[in-house]
Design an enzyme around this catalytic site. Structure first.
Site, PDB file in Angstrom:
ATOM      1  N   GLU A  64      36.334 113.848  84.898  1.00 44.29           N
ATOM      2  CA  GLU A  64      35.921 114.396  83.481  1.00 44.29           C
ATOM      3  C   GLU A  64      35.674 115.754  84.180  1.00 44.29           C
ATOM      4  OE1 GLU A  64      33.892 110.748  82.470  1.00 44.29           O
ATOM      5  OE2 GLU A  64      35.423 109.896  82.262  1.00 44.29           O
ATOM      6  N   GLU A 122      37.393 105.673  84.319  1.00 43.28           N
ATOM      7  CA  GLU A 122      37.116 105.692  85.205  1.00 43.28           C
ATOM      8  C   GLU A 122      37.483 104.636  86.000  1.00 43.28           C
ATOM      9  OE1 GLU A 122      35.094 105.739  82.355  1.00 43.28           O
ATOM     10  OE2 GLU A 122      33.894 107.076  82.938  1.00 43.28           O
ATOM     11  N   GLN A 168      30.783 111.438  86.076  1.00 45.46           N
ATOM     12  CA  GLN A 168      30.389 112.765  85.889  1.00 45.46           C
ATOM     13  C   GLN A 168      28.641 112.189  85.589  1.00 45.46           C
ATOM     14  OE1 GLN A 168      30.440 114.083  81.295  1.00 45.46           O
ATOM     15  NE2 GLN A 168      31.848 114.785  81.944  1.00 45.46           N
ATOM     16  N   PHE A 169      28.126 110.802  85.688  1.00 44.83           N
ATOM     17  CA  PHE A 169      27.164 110.428  86.144  1.00 44.83           C
ATOM     18  C   PHE A 169      27.338 109.566  86.753  1.00 44.83           C
ATOM     19  CE2 PHE A 169      23.947 112.668  82.988  1.00 44.83           C
ATOM     20  CZ  PHE A 169      25.211 112.877  82.126  1.00 44.83           C
ATOM     21  N   ASP A 209      25.938 106.585  86.501  1.00 46.67           N
ATOM     22  CA  ASP A 209      25.184 105.250  85.685  1.00 46.67           C
ATOM     23  C   ASP A 209      27.223 105.056  85.856  1.00 46.67           C
ATOM     24  OD1 ASP A 209      22.803 105.896  84.444  1.00 46.67           O
ATOM     25  OD2 ASP A 209      24.269 107.383  85.342  1.00 46.67           O
ATOM     26  N   HIS A 218      21.816 106.880  81.229  1.00 47.38           N
ATOM     27  CA  HIS A 218      22.378 107.578  82.366  1.00 47.38           C
ATOM     28  C   HIS A 218      21.616 108.208  83.356  1.00 47.38           C
ATOM     29  CE1 HIS A 218      24.726 108.697  78.938  1.00 47.38           C
ATOM     30  NE2 HIS A 218      25.674 109.469  79.045  1.00 47.38           N
TER      31      HIS A 218
HETATM   32  C1  LIG Z   1      31.564 105.909  80.223  1.00 43.89           C
HETATM   33  C2  LIG Z   1      31.774 106.836  79.705  1.00 43.89           C
HETATM   34  N1  LIG Z   1      32.725 108.370  81.238  1.00 43.89           N
HETATM   35  C3  LIG Z   1      32.287 109.560  80.481  1.00 43.89           C
HETATM   36  C4  LIG Z   1      31.349 109.495  79.786  1.00 43.89           C
HETATM   37  C5  LIG Z   1      30.626 110.799  79.578  1.00 43.89           C
HETATM   38  N2  LIG Z   1      31.270 112.081  78.324  1.00 43.89           N
HETATM   39  C6  LIG Z   1      30.046 111.541  77.202  1.00 43.89           C
HETATM   40  S1  LIG Z   1      30.623 112.096  75.820  1.00 43.89           S
HETATM   41  C7  LIG Z   1      31.850 112.146  76.451  1.00 43.89           C
HETATM   42  C8  LIG Z   1      33.302 112.995  75.633  1.00 43.89           C
HETATM   43  C9  LIG Z   1      33.555 112.121  74.730  1.00 43.89           C
HETATM   44  O1  LIG Z   1      34.521 111.545  74.113  1.00 43.89           O
HETATM   45  P1  LIG Z   1      35.200 111.166  73.013  1.00 43.89           P
HETATM   46  O2  LIG Z   1      35.086 109.622  72.912  1.00 43.89           O
HETATM   47  O3  LIG Z   1      36.021 112.066  72.079  1.00 43.89           O
HETATM   48  O4  LIG Z   1      33.681 111.741  71.619  1.00 43.89           O
HETATM   49  P2  LIG Z   1      33.406 112.913  71.135  1.00 43.89           P
HETATM   50  O5  LIG Z   1      32.089 113.115  72.282  1.00 43.89           O
HETATM   51  O6  LIG Z   1      34.581 113.798  70.735  1.00 43.89           O
HETATM   52  O7  LIG Z   1      33.039 112.597  69.993  1.00 43.89           O
HETATM   53  C10 LIG Z   1      31.773 112.280  77.769  1.00 43.89           C
HETATM   54  C11 LIG Z   1      32.571 112.810  78.406  1.00 43.89           C
HETATM   55  C12 LIG Z   1      30.439 108.889  79.246  1.00 43.89           C
HETATM   56  N3  LIG Z   1      29.085 109.063  78.873  1.00 43.89           N
HETATM   57  N4  LIG Z   1      30.646 107.925  79.624  1.00 43.89           N
END
Ligand SMILES: Cc1ncc(C[n+]2csc(CCOP(=O)(O)OP(=O)(O)O)c2C)c(N)n1
Ligand SMILES: Cc1ncc(C[n+]2csc(CCOP(=O)(O)OP(=O)(O)O)c2C)c(N)n1
Ligand SMILES: [Mg+2]
Ligand SMILES: [Mg+2]
Lengths: 336, 357, 357, 336
Positions: free
Chosen positions: C60, C91, C113-114, C116, C160
Site C-alpha cells: 500500500e 492485506e 504498512q504497519f 499490526d 499501530h
Molecule cells: C487494515 C489497514 N490497512 C492499512 C492501513 C493504513 N491506512 C490508514 S488510513 C489508509 C487509507 C484509507 O483510505 P480510505 O478508506 O479511503 O479512507 P480515507 O483515509 O481516505 O478517509 C491506510 C492505507 C490501516 N490503518 N489499516
C-alpha cells in the site's frame, strides 16, 4: 422530505456543526504544526457535509461507527468538544483518558461506538451493533462510516453480505474522497461507482454528491427509514474530497495542486451557506453567528482541555485498565 | 485415529458451584451427572440461553447441522433461528458482529468451526475485541465469548489441527481458557459468559467425547488453576488434552513409585501463577507439557515465570518442556501421533527428571 | 516523542559480506558508508531488483508516496509500475498474491504498512505461506519476503504499535528477522530474499532514521546472533530497538564498573540458541529485554531455552525479563514511554542482577 | 467453438476423465466406510462436469488452484491417480509424502498449485500466480476453483478486486453446489446469481449449468481467451450439486432426499454420454470402454498405492521437511 436550508433551526444546526468540525480540525492542524500535539491525525476538512448530513438524518439514539478520519463524525453525532480535544492533548479528561487518541475516540453516550485505526475494522462492528438492535427490537439504526479504500477490505465484503442476508438495520456510508492515502480510487477500483457494489449483496446503492449536505441528508434519511422498517441495509456513497494530506507525513505527491484547488471551490460549507441565503431562512448575521459560535466553542474547548491534568503515566493504572472489572458483571454500558 | 487414552480425571470437588447459581437444564442444582465434554458445553449453552435473553449464538453450521462436532445439536429447535444464527462463511463478520453486538449489551457466543480459522478474524479478535475497553478509556466493554475447537488428532492435517493459545496469551485484553474436562468445559464457559471481557474458549476436539462427572450449574472462576493430583517427586504442568495424558502417565509412574503433581492451568490468561509456582517449588522439578509446537509456545511462559521467581531457587534440575514438533501438523496418522507428546513420552521424560539430580 | 537515544552500534565486522556477492547500487563492494536504516533497506531493495528480474514489490502506498515511512521512495521512478506495485487496501490479497507469485518462481517482497496489519492476513501468512512447502511434501516452495514496520514510540496507539514477533516464532515454516542496525537491515533483507522460504522482516519504525556504517552489498546469514559487546558480569539478550537501548545502558553500567554482554539474536526463528546459551553461561546471569508485552512474548522462549539446557547449571541468579506492559499500547506520550522498557529500566534491572547473588 | 461431444477423441477424454474422478471418489468413500482411510474427505461426486469442462478449456501448462473438494480438479488437470491414492492412504509415495492428505494434494507438474483446507484460501494465491504469469509474459492462465460458500470470504473479495484492477489472467470458477457445508446458498446470499458479484469488480460474470460439460467448456474457453489476451478476469459460476454429504460427519439434515434424488437425475456424466450418443461420435462399446478404463485405472491405482510403504513416522524427517533447503537457493520449481 425536509429541506434543511429552509428551516432556520435545522440550517443553523447544520452550519454550526460543519463549522465546529472545520474549526476543530484547523485547530488540531495548528497544534500539530506547532508541536503541541503528538502522534498522528487524519483531518476531514472538506468532507464535513458527509458527516453532518448523515448524522442529521439520524435520531439521537441511533448509532455510528467511525474511522481514523473521524473527528467530523464525532462532532456531528454530538460529542463534547472539550473531551475530544482533551483526548488529542493526551489528558486524563479525554474521551479515552489519553489512552486512545484521535484514532480511537468514541462517545458511547451519543451513540458513537468509536473511530478505528484499522481500515474497514469498524464495518463488521456496525453490523453487530445493528444485529443487537434487531434482536432487542430497539428500533435504532446504525451507520457505518468508512472510506473508499476500506471498500476493498475483506471486512467490508463479509459485513455487507451478513447485513444483507439478515436484513439488518445498518446504513453503509462510504465517504469516497477519491484516495485511500495515496491510492487513487480510479486505480483501486475497476468500477465507476463504489455504490455499485451494493448489487453484489442484494441491497440498494446510491452515489451522492457528498459535498451537498441536503443530498446526503436525503439519501441517508431514506436509507435509515428502510433500515428501521426492517428492510435491510443501503450503501450510500458520498463523493467528496479531503483538502489536507492523508496525515502529517503526506507530501501530496499523488495529486495536483489544481485538483485540490478545484475541490476547495466546492467547499461544502460555503455551498450550504449559499443555499441557506437563497432560502432566506437565516440572515447574514445569523450565518456569521453560527460560524462564530463554532469558533468560540473550539477555542473554549482548547482552553479547558489544555488546563486539564495530563493522563498519569502510572504503570499500575494502565495495567488495571486492560480488563473490565469482572466483579461488576457483564452489564452493558450501551443499553441496546 | 490417534485418539489418546483419556482417563476420566476426578471432578472438580474443591470448586463446587461457587458462581451465580444458575439452574441447569433438566437437572437440579447440586446434582452431579456423567456427561461428555460436548454435552457439558451444550448444557451450559442451553442454561445460559434459557436464563438470559442477551445470550445468543452465531457460527457456521451451528443450526440444523449442530456444528462440525455436534456441540450445538438441538439448540436451534429449542431457541429458534433468531438466537441460534447460522452464518455465511465469513469469519471476520462473525467475530466482528459479535464485537458489535457485545458493545451494545448483548452476550454473543460465537463459534469458529476450527480454531485455525482465528487466522481469518485476527483483526477483530486482537485489534478490536481485546483492545476496545482499554483504548476507549474504559467507556465500553466487549463481553464476547469465542468458542473454537483446537488441537490435532483427527487426521485433518496442517490447517485444521493447530493449538494457537500462545498467540492469545500474548494479547492483553482477551482472556483464554482451555478446559480439559467436561466439568471445566461447563464451568469455564459459564464463567466466560459471566465475564465482561472477551474470552476465547479453546475446546479440544479430542475431548468432546470424553465423559466425566459434572455438577449441575457448575461454575469455574477464570484465572484459577487446578491441582489434579499431588506427588512429591515432580510437578507436571499440562494443558488441554495433555492434562489427561499427564494423568495417565502419572498412574504409570505411581506404579513405579514415582509420585507426580499434575497442575492444569485451565485459564492460561490471566494465569494462576501462584498455584503453579507453589506446586513447582514443592517438588523442585518441573515438566511442562503442551500439544502446540515448542518454539514460543505457551509453556515457555510458564518456564519463564518459574525461573524469574523465587521458585528458581527451589529447582533441583533444569525445567523440561515436552511439546509438539516444530512442524506443521502432518496428515498421516502415525506422523500425527509422532508430532505431539504421547503418554509414553511423558512417562519417559518424567522418569528421567525424577531420577536425575 | 519517545524516540530513545539510539547509539550507533558497531558495524558487523565479524560478518562482512559473506553471501552472494551482489554489487551494491552506487557503491563498490567492500565500501562501507554511513546509511540510515531506511536507506539501507532502500539500497538493498534497489540492488536486489537491479540484480534479479524475479524480484518485485507490492504494498500500500509504496509507489509515489514511498511507503508510510518513506522506505521505498524513488523505487517507482527507477523500476516502474510493473515492479513497484501500489495495491488497494487489501492485506489478504497483498500477501496472498505474494504467495501465489512466489509459488510460481517470482521473488515478491511485500510490504505491510504497519506490522499490526498482519492481523488482516494471518491465514495467508500462517496457513498458506508457512505451511505449503511442508504440506505439499516438499513439492513447492514459497520464497516470499514480507516487510513490516513494527513497534511503538510514535504515538500511534494500540492498533499501530504492536510487536508481534512471538506469534510468528510459534509458526513453523516461516523465518523471522528483526534487524536492529542499518547494517543488519541490509544484510538480513538480502539473506531473506535469498532464502527459498517465507521470511518476515520486522523493521522497527523508530530505527528508520538511525544511522550506522553499512558495508556495500552486506549479507547477514539468517539464524546467526550477534554479540554486540562482551562483559563478564551479566548477559543481556535484546531484540530490535531494545538492542540500542541495551547498548546505551551497557555504557552507563560500564561507567559504574559493571560489564555486560549484549546479544542480539537478529533472527528469532530459527534462533541461534548456541550463541545465546554460550553467552549466558559465560556470565551466569541473563537479562532478557523485549518491547512486546511480557506474557507469552518471545523472550519467554529464550528463558525456557536457557533453563532447559546445561546453561541452567551455570545460572547464578534467576533469569530476569524486562518487557512491555501487558496492556494495549496507550496513546499519550508519557504513557507510551512508561509502557516499554527504557534505558534507565535496563540499567536498574542490570545493576540489581549484577549485584545480586 | 468446438463441440466436444462431436469429436471422438475429445469426447472419450472427457468421459474417461469424469468417470475417473467418479470412480476415484467412490473408491475413497468405500475405503473410508471400511475404516481403511483416515482423516476427513470431501467428495465432488455429481460435480465432475465442472472440473472436467473447465480443465478441458485450459492448456496443459495453464495453472489451477483447488479446494478442499479437489479430487476432480486434480484428476481433470491430469494428476497421477496412484500418487493421489497413495496420499490419501498416507503413503510416502503420495503427492505430499503423506503429510498433506486430501485437503492439500497438489501436482505442480500438471499445474495444480494445490487444494486448500481454508475456504477461499486459494483465491488470492491464484491471483498471485496470475500476476507471475503477467510479469513473466508466460501467456498462461490461472483458474481458481472455489465454492459458493467461499464467495462470502473476505479473501474472495480482495483477490477478485486485485485481479480486476491489474487485469490479471485469472478465471474465477465458482462451483455453486447450493450449499456451504449445511448453509444453503439461498440463505448465505441475498442475490440470485453469484456471478452477479463480478459487477462489483468490473469484470464479466456468467452463470452456467455446471452439469453441462459443453456449457462449462464454452464459458471457460471464452474466459480463458479473454484472460490470455490481457483483458482480465471473468467469474464463471457453475451451478451444480454434490450428491454425497459435505464430509464423513454429514447427516444431510439440511436437505431432502428428494432434492438429492432430483439432482442425481441430472447426472453430468450420463448427460454427456447421451450427448455423445446423440452426436454419434463414439459407439456404445466405446462409451463403455471409457468407463471401464477409468474403473481399471482407479483399481490399479489403489493396488499400487496400497502396496507402497507408509510415510515413515520419523520425527527428524518431519523436522527436516519444514523449510526448503536454503543452500539450494530460491529457484522456482514451477517455471513461470
Ligand atoms: C487494515 C489497514 N490497512 C492499512 C492501513 C493504513 N491506512 C490508514 S488510513 C489508509 C487509507 C484509507 O483510505 P480510505 O478508506 O479511503 O479512507 P480515507 O483515509 O481516505 O478517509 C491506510 C492505507 C490501516 N490503518 N489499516
Ligand atoms: C476459513 C474457513 N472457514 C470454514 C471452514 C470449514 N468448512 C470447510 S468446507 C466448508 C463449506 C465450504 O462451502 P463451499 O465453499 O460452498 O464449498 P463446498 O464444500 O460446497 O464444495 C466449511 C464451512 C474452512 N475450512 N475454512
Ligand atoms: Mg479515501
Ligand atoms: Mg458449496
Amino acid at each position: 422530505m425536509r429541506d434543511l436550508a429552509k428551516e432556520p433551526e435545522a440550517a443553523r444546526r447544520a452550519l454550526e456543526t460543519m463549522w465546529t468540525a472545520r474549526r476543530f480540525e484547523e485547530a488540531v492542524d495548528q497544534l500539530f504544526a506547532r508541536g503541541l500535539m503528538h502522534g498522528t491525525m487524519h483531518l476531514s476538512i472538506g468532507q464535513e457535509a458527509s458527516a453532518t448530513g448523515t448524522c442529521l438524518a439520524l435520531r439521537d439514539d441511533d448509532l455510528i461507527t467511525s474511522t481514523h478520519r473521524g473527528h467530523s463524525h464525532c462532532v456531528a453525532k454530538g460529542a463534547n468538544l472539550t473531551r475530544m480535544m482533551a483526548e488529542l492533548l493526551a489528558k486524563d479528561s479525554g474521551y479515552c483518558r489519553g489512552r486512545g487518541g484521535s484514532m480511537h475516540i468514541a462517545d458511547v453516550a451519543t451513540g458513537n461506538l468509536g473511530a478505528n485505526g484499522i481500515v474497514g475494522g469498524g464495518i463488521p462492528i456496525a453490523v453487530g451493533a445493528a444485529l443487537a438492535q434487531k434482536l432487542t427490537g430497539s428500533g435504532k439504526v446504525v451507520v457505518s462510516f468508512f472510506g473508499d479504500g476500506a471498500a476493498n477490505e475483506g471486512a467490508f465484503h463479509e459485513a455487507a453480505n451478513l447485513a444483507a442476508v439478515w436484513d439488518l438495520p445498518v446504513v453503509f456510508v462510504c465517504e469516497n474522497n477519491h484516495y485511500g492515502m495515496s491510492m487513487a480510487a480510479d486505480e483501486a477500483f475497476a468500477i465507476d461507482n463504489i455504490s455499485a457494489r451494493a448489487g453484489a449483496y442484494g441491497f440498494p446503492g446510491v452515489t451522492v454528491d457528498g459535498n451537498d449536505l441536503q443530498a446526503v441528508y436525503e439519501m441517508v434519511t431514506t436509507a435509515a427509514e428502510r433500515a428501521r422498517a426492517g428492510r435491510g441495509p443501503t450503501l450510500v456513497e458520498n463523493v467528496t474530497y479531503r483538502w489536507k494530506g492523508h496525515s502529517k507525513s503526506d507530501k501530496n505527491l499523488y495529486r495536483t495542486r489544481e485538483e485540490i484547488a478545484a475541490w476547495q471551490e466546492r467547499d461544502p460549507i460555503t455551498r450550504f451557506e449559499d443555499a441557506v441565503r437563497k432560502a432566506g431562512s437565516l440572515t447574514d448575521p445569523e450565518i456569521t453567528a453560527a460560524r462564530k459560535a463554532a469558533t468560540d466553542a473550539v477555542r473554549e474547548a482548547i482552553r479547558t482541555a489544555n488546563a486539564a491534568p495530563a493522563a498519569p503515566a502510572d504503570r499500575d493504572l494502565l495495567l488495571d485498565a486492560v480488563y473490565a472489572d469482572a466483579d461488576a458483571g457483564n452489564h452493558a454500558e450501551v443499553p441496546a | 485415529m490417534t485418539t489418546p487414552t483419556s482417563p476420566t480425571v476426578s471432578p472438580d470437588v474443591d470448586n463446587p458451584t461457587d458462581g451465580p447459581g444458575v439452574a441447569a437444564a433438566g437437572a437440579t442444582p447440586g446434582d452431579t451427572r456423567e456427561l461428555t465434554y460436548a454435552e457439558a458445553v451444550r448444557e451450559t449453552l442451553t442454561d445460559l440461553m434459557a436464563d438470559d435473553e442477551r445470550v445468543f449464538l452465531m457460527g457456521e453450521d451451528i443450526g440444523v447441522y449442530g456444528g462440525a462436532f455436534g456441540v450445538t445439536t438441538g439448540l436451534l429447535e429449542r431457541f429458534g433461528r433468531e438466537r441460534v444464527r447460522d452464518t455465511p462463511i465469513s469469519e471476520i463478520a462473525i467475530v466482528g458482529a459479535g464485537v458489535g453486538a457485545a458493545l451494545c449489551g448483548m452476550l454473543p457466543i460465537v463459534e469458529l468451526q476450527f480454531s485455525d480459522f482465528v487466522t481469518c478474524a485476527m483483526d477483530q479478535i486482537v485489534n478490536q475485541a481485546a483492545k476496545i475497553h482499554f483504548m476507549l478509556g474504559g467507556a465500553a466493554q466487549v463481553p464476547l465469548v469465542i468458542r473454537a475447537p483446537a488441537g490435532s488428532g483427527t487426521g485433518a492435517a496442517a490447517q485444521h489441527s493447530q493449538s494457537l493459545e500462545a498467540w492469545f496469551a500474548h494479547v492483553p485484553g482477551i482472556k483464554v481458557v482451555m478446559p480439559a474436562t467436561p466439568a471445566d468445559a461447563m464451568g469455564l464457559l459459564r464463567a466466560a459468559v459471566d465475564d465482561p471481557n472477551p474470552v476465547l474458549v479453546l475446546e479440544h476436539k479430542l475431548l468432546y467425547k470424553q465423559k466425566g462427572e459434572v455438577p449441575a450449574g457448575h461454575y469455574v472462576p477464570l484465572g484459577k488453576a487446578e491441582v489434579r493430583r499431588r506427588g512429591s517427586d515432580l510437578t507436571i504442568v499440562a494443558t488441554a488434552v495433555m492434562v489427561g495424558k499427564a494423568m495417565a502417565a502419572a498412574e504409570e509412574l505411581a506404579a513405579e513409585g514415582i509420585e507426580v503433581t499434575v497442575v492444569d492451568p485451565r485459564t492460561i490468561s490471566p494465569l494462576d501463577e501462584a498455584t503453579i509456582l507453589t506446586e513447582v517449588a514443592a517438588t523442585g522439578k518441573a515438566l511442562l507439557v503442551q500439544e502446540a509446537p515448542r518454539n514460543a509456545g505457551f509453556v515457555a511462559e510458564i518456564a519463564a515465570r518459574i525461573v524469574e521467581s523465587d521458585a528458581f531457587h527451589t529447582l533441583k534440575a533444569p525445567v523440561v518442556r515436552l511439546a509438539g514438533l516444530d512442524t506443521p501438523m502432518a496428515y498421516a496418522p502415525e506422523l500425527e501421533k509422532a508430532s505431539v507428546p504421547q503418554i509414553p513420552d511423558i512417562v519417559v521424560a518424567a522418569r528421567r527428571l525424577a531420577k536425575g539430580a
